[in-house]
Design a protein around this motif. Structure first.
Motif, mmCIF file in Angstrom:
data_model
loop_
_atom_site.group_PDB
_atom_site.id
_atom_site.type_symbol
_atom_site.label_atom_id
_atom_site.label_comp_id
_atom_site.label_asym_id
_atom_site.label_seq_id
_atom_site.Cartn_x
_atom_site.Cartn_y
_atom_site.Cartn_z
ATOM 1 N N PHE A 56 0.789 -1.235 0.000
ATOM 2 C CA PHE A 56 0.000 0.000 0.000
ATOM 3 C C PHE A 56 0.820 1.283 0.000
ATOM 4 N N GLN A 57 2.007 1.228 0.659
ATOM 5 C CA GLN A 57 2.728 2.490 0.847
ATOM 6 C C GLN A 57 4.182 2.291 1.254
ATOM 7 N N ASP A 58 4.910 3.402 1.131
ATOM 8 C CA ASP A 58 6.295 3.436 1.589
ATOM 9 C C ASP A 58 6.253 3.854 3.072
ATOM 10 N N VAL A 70 9.534 9.234 14.589
ATOM 11 C CA VAL A 70 8.630 9.826 13.592
ATOM 12 C C VAL A 70 8.172 8.742 12.610
ATOM 13 N N LEU A 71 6.861 8.700 12.349
ATOM 14 C CA LEU A 71 6.312 7.760 11.359
ATOM 15 C C LEU A 71 5.966 8.531 10.092
ATOM 16 N N VAL A 72 6.485 8.036 8.956
ATOM 17 C CA VAL A 72 6.279 8.721 7.671
ATOM 18 C C VAL A 72 5.668 7.736 6.677
ATOM 19 N N LEU A 73 4.568 8.121 6.037
ATOM 20 C CA LEU A 73 3.977 7.282 4.985
ATOM 21 C C LEU A 73 4.028 8.038 3.674
ATOM 22 N N ASN A 74 4.564 7.394 2.641
ATOM 23 C CA ASN A 74 4.703 8.028 1.318
ATOM 24 C C ASN A 74 5.305 9.434 1.422
ATOM 25 N N ALA A 86 -1.759 16.152 20.347
ATOM 26 C CA ALA A 86 -2.649 17.255 19.964
ATOM 27 C C ALA A 86 -3.709 16.749 18.991
ATOM 28 N N TYR A 87 -3.242 16.106 17.943
ATOM 29 C CA TYR A 87 -4.137 15.615 16.905
ATOM 30 C C TYR A 87 -5.005 14.455 17.397
ATOM 31 N N GLN A 88 -4.358 13.497 18.081
ATOM 32 C CA GLN A 88 -5.111 12.295 18.517
ATOM 33 C C GLN A 88 -6.220 12.702 19.494
ATOM 34 N N GLY A 110 -6.005 4.902 11.202
ATOM 35 C CA GLY A 110 -5.582 4.955 12.621
ATOM 36 C C GLY A 110 -4.521 3.956 13.017
ATOM 37 N N GLY A 111 -3.712 3.464 12.056
ATOM 38 C CA GLY A 111 -2.742 2.394 12.320
ATOM 39 C C GLY A 111 -1.739 2.670 13.421
ATOM 40 N N ASP A 112 -1.457 3.936 13.722
ATOM 41 C CA ASP A 112 -0.515 4.210 14.815
ATOM 42 C C ASP A 112 -1.162 3.951 16.178
ATOM 43 N N CYS A 113 -2.469 3.756 16.190
ATOM 44 C CA CYS A 113 -3.263 3.383 17.385
ATOM 45 C C CYS A 113 -3.371 4.485 18.432
ATOM 46 N N MET A 133 -11.736 -0.999 14.659
ATOM 47 C CA MET A 133 -10.770 -0.242 13.849
ATOM 48 C C MET A 133 -10.507 -0.999 12.554
ATOM 49 N N VAL A 134 -10.594 -0.266 11.430
ATOM 50 C CA VAL A 134 -10.356 -0.877 10.119
ATOM 51 C C VAL A 134 -9.152 -0.191 9.486
ATOM 52 N N GLU A 135 -8.048 -0.889 9.493
ATOM 53 C CA GLU A 135 -6.784 -0.337 8.980
ATOM 54 C C GLU A 135 -6.355 -1.198 7.795
ATOM 55 N N MET A 139 1.177 -3.505 8.679
ATOM 56 C CA MET A 139 2.585 -3.167 8.962
ATOM 57 C C MET A 139 2.677 -1.854 9.753
ATOM 58 N N VAL A 140 1.733 -0.932 9.509
ATOM 59 C CA VAL A 140 1.750 0.335 10.265
ATOM 60 C C VAL A 140 1.520 0.033 11.752
ATOM 61 N N ILE A 141 0.613 -0.879 12.037
ATOM 62 C CA ILE A 141 0.320 -1.226 13.438
ATOM 63 C C ILE A 141 1.545 -1.895 14.077
ATOM 64 N N THR A 183 -12.431 9.063 11.005
ATOM 65 C CA THR A 183 -11.561 8.678 9.887
ATOM 66 C C THR A 183 -10.188 9.276 10.137
ATOM 67 N N ASP A 184 -9.286 8.419 10.608
ATOM 68 C CA ASP A 184 -7.919 8.853 10.917
ATOM 69 C C ASP A 184 -7.022 8.309 9.809
ATOM 70 N N SER A 185 -7.154 8.926 8.651
ATOM 71 C CA SER A 185 -6.490 8.364 7.472
ATOM 72 C C SER A 185 -5.279 9.198 7.082
ATOM 73 N N SER A 252 4.521 19.545 13.658
ATOM 74 C CA SER A 252 5.198 18.644 12.714
ATOM 75 C C SER A 252 4.432 18.459 11.409
ATOM 76 N N TYR A 253 3.272 19.114 11.250
ATOM 77 C CA TYR A 253 2.581 19.061 9.959
ATOM 78 C C TYR A 253 2.900 20.352 9.201
ATOM 79 N N THR A 254 3.090 20.232 7.900
ATOM 80 C CA THR A 254 3.462 21.398 7.111
ATOM 81 C C THR A 254 2.456 22.520 7.357
ATOM 82 N N GLN A 257 -0.393 23.248 11.354
ATOM 83 C CA GLN A 257 -1.729 22.949 11.882
ATOM 84 C C GLN A 257 -2.393 21.821 11.124
ATOM 85 N N LEU A 258 -3.409 21.249 11.748
ATOM 86 C CA LEU A 258 -4.177 20.190 11.099
ATOM 87 C C LEU A 258 -5.649 20.556 11.133
ATOM 88 N N GLY A 259 -6.344 20.344 10.020
ATOM 89 C CA GLY A 259 -7.772 20.629 9.947
ATOM 90 C C GLY A 259 -8.599 19.358 10.111
HETATM 91 N N1 SAM Z 1 -2.313 11.301 11.873
HETATM 92 C C1 SAM Z 1 -2.182 10.983 10.517
HETATM 93 C C2 SAM Z 1 -2.284 12.143 9.567
HETATM 94 O O1 SAM Z 1 -3.219 12.919 9.612
HETATM 95 O O2 SAM Z 1 -1.391 12.283 8.767
HETATM 96 C C3 SAM Z 1 -2.910 9.763 10.134
HETATM 97 C C4 SAM Z 1 -2.268 8.624 10.833
HETATM 98 S S1 SAM Z 1 -2.709 7.023 10.509
HETATM 99 C C5 SAM Z 1 -1.169 6.247 10.639
HETATM 100 C C6 SAM Z 1 -3.223 6.901 8.831
HETATM 101 C C7 SAM Z 1 -3.567 5.447 8.506
HETATM 102 O O3 SAM Z 1 -4.579 5.377 7.520
HETATM 103 C C8 SAM Z 1 -2.379 4.656 7.976
HETATM 104 O O4 SAM Z 1 -2.014 3.677 8.899
HETATM 105 C C9 SAM Z 1 -2.886 4.069 6.660
HETATM 106 O O5 SAM Z 1 -2.413 2.781 6.403
HETATM 107 C C10 SAM Z 1 -4.394 4.115 6.885
HETATM 108 N N2 SAM Z 1 -5.183 4.060 5.654
HETATM 109 C C11 SAM Z 1 -4.943 4.717 4.488
HETATM 110 N N3 SAM Z 1 -5.852 4.361 3.575
HETATM 111 C C12 SAM Z 1 -6.705 3.484 4.171
HETATM 112 C C13 SAM Z 1 -7.844 2.771 3.727
HETATM 113 N N4 SAM Z 1 -8.292 2.874 2.472
HETATM 114 N N5 SAM Z 1 -8.482 1.967 4.617
HETATM 115 C C14 SAM Z 1 -8.036 1.842 5.897
HETATM 116 N N6 SAM Z 1 -6.940 2.472 6.359
HETATM 117 C C15 SAM Z 1 -6.284 3.293 5.511
#
Ligand code: SAM
Length: 310
Positions: A56-58, A70-74, A86-88, A110-113, A133-135, A139-141, A183-185, A252-254, A257-259
């Motif tokens: 799914f991702q890098d 720090v956790l980085v996706l793509n 703050a965000y959680q 929400g894979g970081d839990c 929780m549907v992740e 591997m993120v978990i 939706t914590d995506s 830590s978000y560009t 802030q986060l919306g």
């Molecule tokens: N706090 C973060 C942010 O706003 O950047 C989000 C953190 S959380 C780790 C994002 C999670 O969404 C990732 O673990 C990712 O694998 C998951 N994710 C992305 N697309 C998804 C999908 N289609 N279904 C379920 N989970 C998904």
């Protein structure tokens, strides 16, 4: 399972990592030509903890000099140990404290839990009874359990039902109804693309109990791409008659802030004010960022943004 990175910072090659020869330092830079051209957010790297490419991702996890692990996706920062709360806290406690009886909660992504950790506070308080929780990417978990243990400490809590699947597919197929859906995506580039479309808001509304509340990270914010944000709010308003936008400080978000977009089918509830609240002693013992005043103030926008977003 212990994850070990078989390499060294000196030989590690990744689009986000730059070596500065002048002071022999290694930096992670988050850049995006499409979303935020001409700017970057950087953190100095102490060590690479893990790197892998899943279906799914890098996924990159590194130890930073000032923000912890720090956790980085793509190439996009998902969370850092320094400011994740703050965000959680906001994405969890705003909908939970706005709902009269948030018994059944669904978390998409929400894979970081970290959201699970926050929800467990309400399980202990006996308001939340079940968490699903549907992740998409287990591997993120696994990596969060190893490298972000404070965030992932409740990943196998008995009240948590974990499903490894695509959240969009899950919502299309489920017959279950929930009181709160979070939706914590990750951002729209990658497996989370479909979460930022009208169809997703329709699926969310179908999976809600009466008075149900949904919340999602909006990917953009008032500084990054306010036009995109407005379009996303309009998509949400196409389905939900009651939609609000709030934001939190996230260094830590560009753009810092986060919306978050929060919505319900209930026209009469004021989502900007908590419906329930703890006394201040309990509030302080449970939360680091959230309190009933922060709940309300997170919805207050600067004049130009308020006018633009309508
Ligand atoms: N706090 C973060 C942010 O706003 O950047 C989000 C953190 S959380 C780790 C994002 C999670 O969404 C990732 O673990 C990712 O694998 C998951 N994710 C992305 N697309 C998804 C999908 N289609 N279904 C379920 N989970 C998904």
């Amino acid at each position: 399972m212990a994850f070990q990175f078989n390499g060294s910072l000196e030989t590690f090659q990744h689009d986000t990592v730059t070596h500065h020869t002048k002071d022999n330092s290694y930096w992670f830079y988050e850049k995006s030509k499409e979303s935020f051209p001409g700017q970057a957010f950087g953190l100095e790297i102490v060590d690479i903890l893990y790197h892998t490419k899943t279906e799914f991702q890098d996924i990159l996890v590194f130890k930073s000099k000032t923000f912890g692990n720090v956790l980085v996706l793509n190439g996009i920062i998902q969370c850092t140990e320094k400011d994740e709360f703050a965000y959680q806290e906001l994405i969890t406690h705003i909908p939970i404290m706005s709902h009269p009886s948030p018994r059944k909660v669904l978390v998409i992504g929400g894979g970081d839990c970290g959201v699970i950790r926050e929800l467990i506070k309400h399980v202990e308080d006996k308001s939340v009874e079940s968490i699903t929780m549907v992740e998409i990417d287990d591997m993120v978990i696994k990596l969060s359990t190893e490298f972000l243990p404070q965030m992932a400490k409740y990943h196998n809590h008995p009240k948590v039902k974990l499903t490894i699947d695509d959240g969009f597919k899950f919502l299309r197929e489920t017959r279950e109804k929930f009181d709160v859906i979070i939706t914590d995506s990750s951002d729209p580039e990658g497996p989370a693309q479909e979460f930022f479309q009208i169809n997703y808001f329709k699926l969310l509304s179908n999976a809600l109990n009466e008075n149900g509340i949904v919340i999602m990270q909006s990917s953009e914010n008032i500084w990054l791409d306010i036009k995109y944000l407005k379009e996303l709010l309009l998509k949400a308003s196409n389905v939900f008659p009651n939609v609000e936008y709030c934001q939190c400080y996230m260094p830590s978000y560009t753009s810092g802030q986060l919306g978050l977009i929060i919505a319900t089918m209930n026209k009469t509830v004021d989502l900007t004010r908590p419906l329930r609240r703890f006394d201040s002693c309990k509030e302080t013992s449970l939360f680091k960022y959230y309190n009933h005043e922060v709940h309300h103030s997170s919805f207050i926008l600067p004049t130009w943004a308020r006018q633009y977003l309508g």
